[in-house]
Design a protein around this motif. Structure first.
Motif, PDB file in Angstrom:
ATOM      1  N   TRP A  18       0.669  -1.294  -0.068  1.00 22.97           N
ATOM      2  CA  TRP A  18      -0.185  -0.004  -0.157  1.00 22.97           C
ATOM      3  C   TRP A  18       1.024   1.224  -0.149  1.00 22.97           C
ATOM      4  CZ3 TRP A  18      -4.845   1.352  -0.570  1.00 22.97           C
ATOM      5  CH2 TRP A  18      -5.224   2.770   0.000  1.00 22.97           C
ATOM      6  N   ASN A  19       1.769   1.460   0.581  1.00 22.92           N
ATOM      7  CA  ASN A  19       2.881   2.303   0.981  1.00 22.92           C
ATOM      8  C   ASN A  19       3.562   2.761  -0.480  1.00 22.92           C
ATOM      9  OD1 ASN A  19       2.058   2.956   3.715  1.00 22.92           O
ATOM     10  ND2 ASN A  19       3.481   1.635   4.614  1.00 22.92           N
ATOM     11  N   GLY A  20       3.998   1.610  -1.026  1.00 21.73           N
ATOM     12  CA  GLY A  20       4.531   1.608  -2.156  1.00 21.73           C
ATOM     13  C   GLY A  20       3.851   2.316  -3.429  1.00 21.73           C
ATOM     14  N   ARG A  21       2.492   1.960  -3.250  1.00 21.43           N
ATOM     15  CA  ARG A  21       1.572   2.333  -4.343  1.00 21.43           C
ATOM     16  C   ARG A  21       1.353   3.969  -4.040  1.00 21.43           C
ATOM     17  NH1 ARG A  21       3.266  -1.727  -5.484  1.00 21.43           N
ATOM     18  NH2 ARG A  21       4.549  -0.214  -6.292  1.00 21.43           N
ATOM     19  N   LEU A  22       1.247   4.330  -2.860  1.00 23.03           N
ATOM     20  CA  LEU A  22       1.205   5.521  -2.599  1.00 23.03           C
ATOM     21  C   LEU A  22       2.280   6.425  -3.082  1.00 23.03           C
ATOM     22  CD1 LEU A  22      -0.658   5.674   0.965  1.00 23.03           C
ATOM     23  CD2 LEU A  22      -1.658   6.409  -1.119  1.00 23.03           C
ATOM     24  N   GLU A  23       3.339   5.991  -2.627  1.00 25.30           N
ATOM     25  CA  GLU A  23       4.481   6.682  -3.143  1.00 25.30           C
ATOM     26  C   GLU A  23       4.563   6.684  -4.559  1.00 25.30           C
ATOM     27  OE1 GLU A  23       9.201   6.445  -2.514  1.00 25.30           O
ATOM     28  OE2 GLU A  23       8.039   4.980  -1.573  1.00 25.30           O
ATOM     29  N   GLU A  24       4.259   5.599  -5.219  1.00 21.85           N
ATOM     30  CA  GLU A  24       4.218   5.945  -6.772  1.00 21.85           C
ATOM     31  C   GLU A  24       3.315   7.021  -7.216  1.00 21.85           C
ATOM     32  OE1 GLU A  24       4.049   2.634 -10.419  1.00 21.85           O
ATOM     33  OE2 GLU A  24       3.875   2.191  -8.520  1.00 21.85           O
ATOM     34  N   ILE A  25       2.024   6.959  -6.637  1.00 21.28           N
ATOM     35  CA  ILE A  25       1.215   7.882  -6.960  1.00 21.28           C
ATOM     36  C   ILE A  25       1.516   9.183  -7.070  1.00 21.28           C
ATOM     37  CG2 ILE A  25      -1.202   8.830  -6.357  1.00 21.28           C
ATOM     38  CD1 ILE A  25      -2.240   6.005  -5.788  1.00 21.28           C
ATOM     39  N   TRP A  26       2.383   9.556  -5.563  1.00 26.63           N
ATOM     40  CA  TRP A  26       2.634  10.931  -5.296  1.00 26.63           C
ATOM     41  C   TRP A  26       3.754  11.198  -6.363  1.00 26.63           C
ATOM     42  CZ3 TRP A  26       0.868  13.777  -1.392  1.00 26.63           C
ATOM     43  CH2 TRP A  26       1.395  14.935  -1.038  1.00 26.63           C
ATOM     44  N   GLN A  27       4.721  10.355  -7.085  1.00 23.54           N
ATOM     45  CA  GLN A  27       5.621  10.739  -7.840  1.00 23.54           C
ATOM     46  C   GLN A  27       4.850  10.920  -9.498  1.00 23.54           C
ATOM     47  OE1 GLN A  27       8.399   7.549  -7.799  1.00 23.54           O
ATOM     48  NE2 GLN A  27       9.460   8.133  -6.148  1.00 23.54           N
ATOM     49  N   LEU A  28       3.815  10.115  -9.775  1.00 25.95           N
ATOM     50  CA  LEU A  28       3.291  10.099 -10.919  1.00 25.95           C
ATOM     51  C   LEU A  28       2.250  11.593 -10.943  1.00 25.95           C
ATOM     52  CD1 LEU A  28       1.508   6.650 -11.550  1.00 25.95           C
ATOM     53  CD2 LEU A  28       3.186   7.826 -12.721  1.00 25.95           C
ATOM     54  N   ILE A  29       1.806  11.903 -10.044  1.00 22.22           N
ATOM     55  CA  ILE A  29       1.050  13.487 -10.067  1.00 22.22           C
ATOM     56  C   ILE A  29       1.992  14.629 -10.109  1.00 22.22           C
ATOM     57  CG2 ILE A  29      -0.317  14.929  -8.742  1.00 22.22           C
ATOM     58  CD1 ILE A  29      -1.860  12.310  -9.857  1.00 22.22           C
ATOM     59  N   THR A  30       3.140  14.467  -9.491  1.00 18.90           N
ATOM     60  CA  THR A  30       4.024  15.745  -9.919  1.00 18.90           C
ATOM     61  C   THR A  30       4.926  15.343 -11.004  1.00 18.90           C
ATOM     62  OG1 THR A  30       5.534  14.512  -8.229  1.00 18.90           O
ATOM     63  CG2 THR A  30       4.212  16.097  -7.375  1.00 18.90           C
ATOM     64  N   THR A  31       4.611  14.248 -11.848  1.00 21.26           N
ATOM     65  CA  THR A  31       5.629  13.975 -13.071  1.00 21.26           C
ATOM     66  C   THR A  31       4.687  14.555 -14.338  1.00 21.26           C
ATOM     67  OG1 THR A  31       6.617  12.044 -12.027  1.00 21.26           O
ATOM     68  CG2 THR A  31       6.563  12.379 -14.627  1.00 21.26           C
ATOM     69  N   SER A  32       5.563  15.224 -15.237  1.00 21.05           N
ATOM     70  CA  SER A  32       4.781  15.761 -16.256  1.00 21.05           C
ATOM     71  C   SER A  32       4.582  14.675 -17.428  1.00 21.05           C
ATOM     72  CB  SER A  32       5.308  16.797 -16.912  1.00 21.05           C
ATOM     73  OG  SER A  32       6.800  16.438 -17.597  1.00 21.05           O
ATOM     74  N   PRO A  33       3.708  14.829 -18.325  1.00 24.83           N
ATOM     75  CA  PRO A  33       3.828  13.625 -19.365  1.00 24.83           C
ATOM     76  C   PRO A  33       5.020  13.523 -19.972  1.00 24.83           C
ATOM     77  CG  PRO A  33       1.765  14.761 -19.569  1.00 24.83           C
ATOM     78  CD  PRO A  33       2.684  15.656 -18.502  1.00 24.83           C
ATOM     79  N   GLU A  34       5.796  14.667 -20.501  1.00 26.35           N
ATOM     80  CA  GLU A  34       6.938  14.603 -21.110  1.00 26.35           C
ATOM     81  C   GLU A  34       7.932  13.747 -20.470  1.00 26.35           C
ATOM     82  OE1 GLU A  34       5.168  17.336 -20.165  1.00 26.35           O
ATOM     83  OE2 GLU A  34       5.202  18.987 -21.799  1.00 26.35           O
ATOM     84  N   ASN A  35       8.041  13.641 -19.108  1.00 24.42           N
ATOM     85  CA  ASN A  35       9.269  12.962 -18.236  1.00 24.42           C
ATOM     86  C   ASN A  35       8.390  11.664 -17.820  1.00 24.42           C
ATOM     87  OD1 ASN A  35      10.804  15.223 -18.562  1.00 24.42           O
ATOM     88  ND2 ASN A  35       9.851  16.140 -16.816  1.00 24.42           N
ATOM     89  N   PHE A  36       7.183  11.265 -17.901  1.00 26.43           N
ATOM     90  CA  PHE A  36       6.744   9.934 -17.798  1.00 26.43           C
ATOM     91  C   PHE A  36       7.295   9.017 -18.639  1.00 26.43           C
ATOM     92  CE2 PHE A  36       3.302   6.589 -18.135  1.00 26.43           C
ATOM     93  CZ  PHE A  36       3.389   6.473 -16.678  1.00 26.43           C
ATOM     94  N   LYS A  37       8.203   7.941 -17.672  1.00 22.72           N
ATOM     95  CA  LYS A  37       8.734   6.668 -18.598  1.00 22.72           C
ATOM     96  C   LYS A  37       9.807   7.018 -19.257  1.00 22.72           C
ATOM     97  CE  LYS A  37       5.979   3.883 -16.116  1.00 22.72           C
ATOM     98  NZ  LYS A  37       6.682   2.677 -15.305  1.00 22.72           N
ATOM     99  N   GLY A  38      10.462   8.030 -19.021  1.00 20.75           N
ATOM    100  CA  GLY A  38      11.615   8.535 -19.783  1.00 20.75           C
ATOM    101  C   GLY A  38      11.161   9.545 -20.944  1.00 20.75           C
ATOM    102  N   GLY A  39      10.177   9.659 -21.093  1.00 21.60           N
ATOM    103  CA  GLY A  39       9.724  10.606 -22.259  1.00 21.60           C
ATOM    104  C   GLY A  39       9.345   9.805 -23.755  1.00 21.60           C
TER     105      GLY A  39
END
Length: 281
Positions: A18-39
């Motif tokens: 659960w904590n791992g998924r929350l941390e991942e969500i936190w990172q996803l929300i603050t990531t732009s589409p240009e940088n998601f998965k290396g762009g």
């Protein structure tokens, strides 16, 4: 490192998931589409958007002609300077929307992401508060004998299963937001071309409203995570330590899952919530 107790280790494993998924969500929300998965995905979307611009330009003419036919009773009306100028301006603005649609959409996303960042800064959080098994709960479980621990196995097994399912539903919902952003950006030239004609402009308006809702979903998700973080900082209390161990653990797991359900429900309905709050339809 395991504690040597299967029940405690099982609960800790589910909470780590659960904590791992929350941390991942936190990172996803603050990531732009240009940088998601290396762009890499964004480069593909940009290529598709550029390829569909040719289709958008062709539809510009079609929507423009359809708009003139439906709004003008006769060709003589087009000789009026004010009407001709209005149609010309509409066509130029629609062409600009198709040409610079990518820049407009990325700008709108940056505004929404700035709002999410402001929410994070105002809440004073730099990361999600981890949900952990209280020490007193672990002590109660460790003091239970072998035969008395059998009901606890069933309780923790069901509780862990629920937590795993909720974690997957939550992260899949956040990932689907990125997919919706990519899809909307890729096909943007087609609906934006509808602004060339007055009768068809409702298509473009609906598209822009939907894209705004997708962008603002991040703010709702961040708010839901901030609220849950406040819950996580105050874990469910042990109401009565004289109860049976299975009852105490069941009460704890039940309250914990309820709090998680509230978060998952808010994230799952983030699109509906933002549409209702902002009147986006």
């Amino acid at each position: 490192m395991g504690s040597g107790n299967w029940i405690i280790d099982n609960l800790n494993s589910a909470l780590e998931m659960w904590n791992g998924r929350l941390e991942e969500i936190w990172q996803l929300i603050t990531t732009s589409p240009e940088n998601f998965k290396g762009g890499g995905i964004w480069n593909v979307i940009v290529g598709i958007n550029g390829g569909l611009k040719a289709v958008g330009y062709a539809l510009l003419v079609l929507f423009f002609v359809m708009g003139i036919v439906k709004t003008c009773g006769s060709f003589a009306e087009m000789k009026k300077p004010e009407l001709a100028f209005k149609c010309f301006i509409r066509f130029v603005l629609a062409q600009a929307a198709v040409t610079w649609g990518m820049e407009l959409m990325t700008g709108a996303f940056r505004v929404a992401q700035g709002m999410a960042t402001t929410i994070i800064d105002s809440a004073g959080l730099t990361a999600m508060s981890a949900t952990a098994l209280p020490d007193e709960m672990a002590s109660i479980i460790e003091d239970v004998g072998f035969f008395d621990s059998i009901p606890l196995w069933a309780v923790t097994l069901l509780g862990s299963l629920f937590i795993w399912v909720l974690s997957l539903v939550m992260i899949l919902t956040v990932y689907s937001r990125f997919f919706k952003l990519y899809i909307a950006t890729a096909i943007a030239p087609v609906p934006l071309a509808s602004f060339a004609g007055q009768p068809s402009s409702s298509i473009g308006v609906a598209f822009l409203k939907s894209y705004a809702a997708i962008c603002l979903e991040g703010c709702v998700i961040i708010l839901a995570c901030v609220i849950f973080s406040a819950f996580a900082s105050s874990p469910p209390a042990i109401a009565d330590d004289t109860l049976a161990a299975a009852t105490i653990v069941w009460n704890y797991v039940g309250e914990l899952i309820f709090n998680m359900l509230v978060l998952v429900g808010a994230i799952k309905m983030s699109d509906r919530i933002i549409r209702e709050l902002m009147g986006l339809g």
